[in-house]
Design a protein around this motif. Structure first.
Motif: not given
Length: 235
Positions: A37-50
């Protein structure tokens, strides 16, 4: 407002969550094994460091989450309670108000389209500020600025030596590093007026070549590729 007819630039989305909606790569792998259930709502987050260093970070993006999913997941309920408490304890009135919506980022500016991403701070030693093209399913953090609906043409001009000359002249600085801003750098940039189809095609071709050349070095981060000492001649 931009002085030319180009897409508007905005900041990325700000969590304002005490770090509770953010997920490390190790946590993401664990959720994939244990919580459908939780993994359905996980998306990559792009910050400047990453973005610059080739790192992977994730977030819970619950903008269109089903309430029954939220209630049925002990992990999500626990996270939302932590976000709620964090915001309620803030001395800022605006943050306290956000406690009513603990499942959402504090400020949401994620577009429903592809976008160009520019890190807000970048080393002055680089000949070019590394910028990227991303999809709507990759969440841009607030350490970046983004240009929704930007095309390969816009990417090409922003990656050009011409634009970098402008950046070096007008941009603010953090210590001595470039601090790319909407009001000083992007909005005031004099874009080429009424470029011909031939000019547009040439810029797009060169812009695509930049992206293709980066792919030739899959094990190198943008920090590696744009370091003056290690930048490949082909790039």
């Amino acid at each position: 407002q931009p002085i030319c007819k180009v897409p508007k630039i905005v900041f990325g989305s700000m969590p304002n969550d005490g770090g509770n909606l953010l997920i490390s790569h190790e946590e993401y792998l664990e959720y994939k094994k244990t919580n459908d259930v939780a993994v359905k709502y996980i998306k990559p987050l792009i910050g400047s460091y990453e973005f610059l260093n080739g790192k992977t970070k994730w977030c819970f993006w619950l903008v269109k989450a089903e309430p029954n999913d939220l209630r049925s997941s002990n992990i999500l309920i626990d996270i939302l309670n932590k976000v709620k408490i964090y915001r309620e304890l803030s001395p800022r009135k605006q943050t306290k108000e956000l406690a009513k919506r603990p499942f959402l980022f504090g400020e949401i500016r994620q577009p429903e389209c592809n976008y160009v991403l520019i890190p807000r701070v970048s080393s002055e030693n680089r000949k070019f500020i590394p910028i990227g093209l991303f999809t709507k399913n990759e969440i841009a953090g607030d350490t970046c600025v983004i240009i929704p609906n930007a095309t390969l043409l816009h990417f090409g001009v922003l990656t050009s030596t011409m634009h970098m000359a402008w950046v070096r002249t007008v941009c603010g600085r953090l210590k001595s590093d470039f601090r790319y801003s909407n009001e000083i750098v992007y909005n005031n940039f004099p874009w080429p007026e009424n470029p011909s189809e031939k000019q547009i095609e040439a810029i797009e071709k060169a812009a695509q070549k930049v992206l293709d050349t980066r792919k030739e070095f899959p094990n190198s981060s943008l920090a590696d590729l744009y370091d003056p000492l290690t930048m490949p001649p082909s790039l």
